[in-house]
Design a protein around this motif. Sequence first.
Motif, PDB file in Angstrom:
ATOM      1  N   ALA A 103      -1.685  12.547  -9.302  1.00 54.28           N
ATOM      2  CA  ALA A 103      -1.479  12.714  -7.863  1.00 54.28           C
ATOM      3  C   ALA A 103      -2.707  12.225  -7.092  1.00 54.28           C
ATOM      4  CB  ALA A 103      -1.181  14.177  -7.538  1.00 54.28           C
ATOM      5  N   PHE A 104      -3.884  12.477  -7.637  1.00 49.56           N
ATOM      6  CA  PHE A 104      -5.139  12.010  -7.029  1.00 49.56           C
ATOM      7  C   PHE A 104      -5.140  10.480  -6.976  1.00 49.56           C
ATOM      8  CE2 PHE A 104      -9.654  10.750  -7.429  1.00 49.56           C
ATOM      9  CZ  PHE A 104     -10.215  11.468  -6.379  1.00 49.56           C
ATOM     10  N   ALA A 105      -4.761   9.851  -8.082  1.00 48.04           N
ATOM     11  CA  ALA A 105      -4.727   8.388  -8.144  1.00 48.04           C
ATOM     12  C   ALA A 105      -3.703   7.819  -7.173  1.00 48.04           C
ATOM     13  CB  ALA A 105      -4.413   7.933  -9.566  1.00 48.04           C
ATOM     14  N   LEU A 106      -2.592   8.538  -7.012  1.00 46.31           N
ATOM     15  CA  LEU A 106      -1.537   8.081  -6.111  1.00 46.31           C
ATOM     16  C   LEU A 106      -2.029   8.009  -4.663  1.00 46.31           C
ATOM     17  CD1 LEU A 106       1.409   7.221  -6.330  1.00 46.31           C
ATOM     18  CD2 LEU A 106       2.055   9.589  -5.798  1.00 46.31           C
ATOM     19  N   MET A 107      -2.943   8.893  -4.284  1.00 47.97           N
ATOM     20  CA  MET A 107      -3.500   8.846  -2.922  1.00 47.97           C
ATOM     21  C   MET A 107      -4.181   7.499  -2.668  1.00 47.97           C
ATOM     22  SD  MET A 107      -4.905  12.670  -1.984  1.00 47.97           S
ATOM     23  CE  MET A 107      -6.459  12.506  -2.817  1.00 47.97           C
ATOM     24  N   PHE A 108      -4.833   6.957  -3.683  1.00 48.51           N
ATOM     25  CA  PHE A 108      -5.483   5.649  -3.536  1.00 48.51           C
ATOM     26  C   PHE A 108      -4.443   4.538  -3.422  1.00 48.51           C
ATOM     27  CE2 PHE A 108      -8.992   8.130  -4.981  1.00 48.51           C
ATOM     28  CZ  PHE A 108     -10.106   7.524  -4.433  1.00 48.51           C
TER      29      PHE A 108
ATOM     30  N   ARG B  78     -16.898  10.225 -12.683  1.00 50.69           N
ATOM     31  CA  ARG B  78     -17.413   8.967 -12.132  1.00 50.69           C
ATOM     32  C   ARG B  78     -16.543   7.778 -12.527  1.00 50.69           C
ATOM     33  NH1 ARG B  78     -22.641   9.383  -9.779  1.00 50.69           N
ATOM     34  NH2 ARG B  78     -22.845   7.246  -9.161  1.00 50.69           N
ATOM     35  N   VAL B  79     -16.134   7.745 -13.800  1.00 48.16           N
ATOM     36  CA  VAL B  79     -15.302   6.635 -14.281  1.00 48.16           C
ATOM     37  C   VAL B  79     -13.975   6.597 -13.523  1.00 48.16           C
ATOM     38  CG1 VAL B  79     -13.975   5.782 -16.275  1.00 48.16           C
ATOM     39  CG2 VAL B  79     -16.357   6.470 -16.569  1.00 48.16           C
ATOM     40  N   ILE B  80     -13.370   7.767 -13.303  1.00 47.34           N
ATOM     41  CA  ILE B  80     -12.099   7.821 -12.575  1.00 47.34           C
ATOM     42  C   ILE B  80     -12.301   7.320 -11.145  1.00 47.34           C
ATOM     43  CG2 ILE B  80     -10.376   9.388 -11.567  1.00 47.34           C
ATOM     44  CD1 ILE B  80     -10.592  11.054 -14.168  1.00 47.34           C
ATOM     45  N   LEU B  81     -13.324   7.849 -10.467  1.00 47.98           N
ATOM     46  CA  LEU B  81     -13.556   7.445  -9.084  1.00 47.98           C
ATOM     47  C   LEU B  81     -13.921   5.960  -9.001  1.00 47.98           C
ATOM     48  CD1 LEU B  81     -13.557   8.374  -6.171  1.00 47.98           C
ATOM     49  CD2 LEU B  81     -15.957   9.025  -6.426  1.00 47.98           C
ATOM     50  N   ASN B  82     -14.759   5.499  -9.923  1.00 52.37           N
ATOM     51  CA  ASN B  82     -15.138   4.079  -9.944  1.00 52.37           C
ATOM     52  C   ASN B  82     -13.901   3.200 -10.102  1.00 52.37           C
ATOM     53  OD1 ASN B  82     -17.783   4.968  -9.915  1.00 52.37           O
ATOM     54  ND2 ASN B  82     -18.228   4.421 -12.030  1.00 52.37           N
ATOM     55  N   THR B  83     -13.001   3.596 -10.994  1.00 53.65           N
ATOM     56  CA  THR B  83     -11.799   2.806 -11.268  1.00 53.65           C
ATOM     57  C   THR B  83     -10.883   2.757 -10.050  1.00 53.65           C
ATOM     58  OG1 THR B  83     -11.916   3.395 -13.597  1.00 53.65           O
ATOM     59  CG2 THR B  83      -9.802   2.586 -12.812  1.00 53.65           C
ATOM     60  N   LEU B  84     -10.665   3.907  -9.420  1.00 48.55           N
ATOM     61  CA  LEU B  84      -9.744   3.956  -8.283  1.00 48.55           C
ATOM     62  C   LEU B  84     -10.318   3.254  -7.059  1.00 48.55           C
ATOM     63  CD1 LEU B  84      -8.436   7.603  -8.757  1.00 48.55           C
ATOM     64  CD2 LEU B  84      -7.235   5.478  -9.304  1.00 48.55           C
ATOM     65  N   GLU B  85     -11.592   3.511  -6.755  1.00 47.45           N
ATOM     66  CA  GLU B  85     -12.228   2.825  -5.619  1.00 47.45           C
ATOM     67  C   GLU B  85     -12.297   1.326  -5.898  1.00 47.45           C
ATOM     68  OE1 GLU B  85     -13.296   3.750  -2.647  1.00 47.45           O
ATOM     69  OE2 GLU B  85     -13.282   5.917  -2.786  1.00 47.45           O
TER      70      GLU B  85
ATOM     71  N   TYR C 282      -1.751  -2.969  -5.049  1.00 46.84           N
ATOM     72  CA  TYR C 282      -2.677  -2.106  -5.772  1.00 46.84           C
ATOM     73  C   TYR C 282      -1.886  -1.574  -6.950  1.00 46.84           C
ATOM     74  CZ  TYR C 282      -5.632   1.910  -6.851  1.00 46.84           C
ATOM     75  OH  TYR C 282      -6.430   2.817  -7.473  1.00 46.84           O
ATOM     76  N   ASP C 283      -2.269  -1.992  -8.120  1.00 47.04           N
ATOM     77  CA  ASP C 283      -1.485  -1.636  -9.293  1.00 47.04           C
ATOM     78  C   ASP C 283      -2.046  -0.392  -9.943  1.00 47.04           C
ATOM     79  OD1 ASP C 283      -0.486  -3.464 -12.292  1.00 47.04           O
ATOM     80  OD2 ASP C 283       0.152  -1.565 -11.449  1.00 47.04           O
ATOM     81  N   ARG C 284      -1.196   0.589 -10.138  1.00 47.40           N
ATOM     82  CA  ARG C 284      -1.641   1.831 -10.754  1.00 47.40           C
ATOM     83  C   ARG C 284      -2.190   1.577 -12.154  1.00 47.40           C
ATOM     84  NH1 ARG C 284       0.462   6.591  -9.961  1.00 47.40           N
ATOM     85  NH2 ARG C 284      -1.061   7.262 -11.472  1.00 47.40           N
ATOM     86  N   SER C 285      -1.741   0.520 -12.817  1.00 45.53           N
ATOM     87  CA  SER C 285      -2.255   0.258 -14.156  1.00 45.53           C
ATOM     88  C   SER C 285      -3.602  -0.461 -14.098  1.00 45.53           C
ATOM     89  CB  SER C 285      -1.248  -0.560 -14.961  1.00 45.53           C
ATOM     90  OG  SER C 285      -1.137  -1.844 -14.411  1.00 45.53           O
ATOM     91  N   SER C 286      -4.260  -0.344 -12.963  1.00 45.01           N
ATOM     92  CA  SER C 286      -5.573  -0.975 -12.778  1.00 45.01           C
ATOM     93  C   SER C 286      -6.626  -0.385 -13.707  1.00 45.01           C
ATOM     94  CB  SER C 286      -6.033  -0.787 -11.332  1.00 45.01           C
ATOM     95  OG  SER C 286      -6.144   0.608 -11.087  1.00 45.01           O
TER      96      SER C 286
END
Length: 191
Positions: A81-86, A151-158, A171-175
């Motif tokens: 759900a957090f990733a979906l916000m991005f 950090r890795v999660i935030l780095n990846t999503l940003e 913006y591909d979720r499989s990024s």
Amino acid sequence: MSTRSDLLTTAELLLRTKGYAAFSYADLAADIGIKKASIHHHFPTKEGLAIAIVESYLFRYKKQLEVINDEYSGIIERLDAFALMFAQSSENGMLPLCGALAAELLALPQSLKEMTRDFFEIHLDWLQANIALGQAAGELKAELDGVKIARVILNTLEGGSFVAWALNDKYDRSSGFDFILDGLRVAEPHH
């Protein structure tokens, strides 16, 4: 809608598409169809306007994080759900607000530099707390360093937002996020 909230909504869009340095009260006046003097009446300075945008955004953002925690008990679901916000913020060709601000950190007044840092801390604190819960519940691998994983999660999503923005593609979720989640999950026991 009041003029003030129209201003905040439109200015947030400009901040997330053009950036702080590039947008002006003239852009805002043209977009909303009011005189520059009216904007100055509500927000005498651009810094004040930007602070109001970030405060309003942070209020909504913290609420969204609370909703995620309330609606999902599973940590993987929460992280999804957090990733979906991005992904959603990226749909209108916008950068996440914190990313847009961080990209211009040197151009920002001190007050906004501090708010930008606080904003990233809010992301990381939420992620670290949920990662710790997931590890305690046996959902996520206990041996991983929660601070580094956050950090890795935030780095990846940003980072994914910036790459999609630069390439002007979806913006591909499989990024890389799904790849990270797979690495965090405790393997299902084989029967």
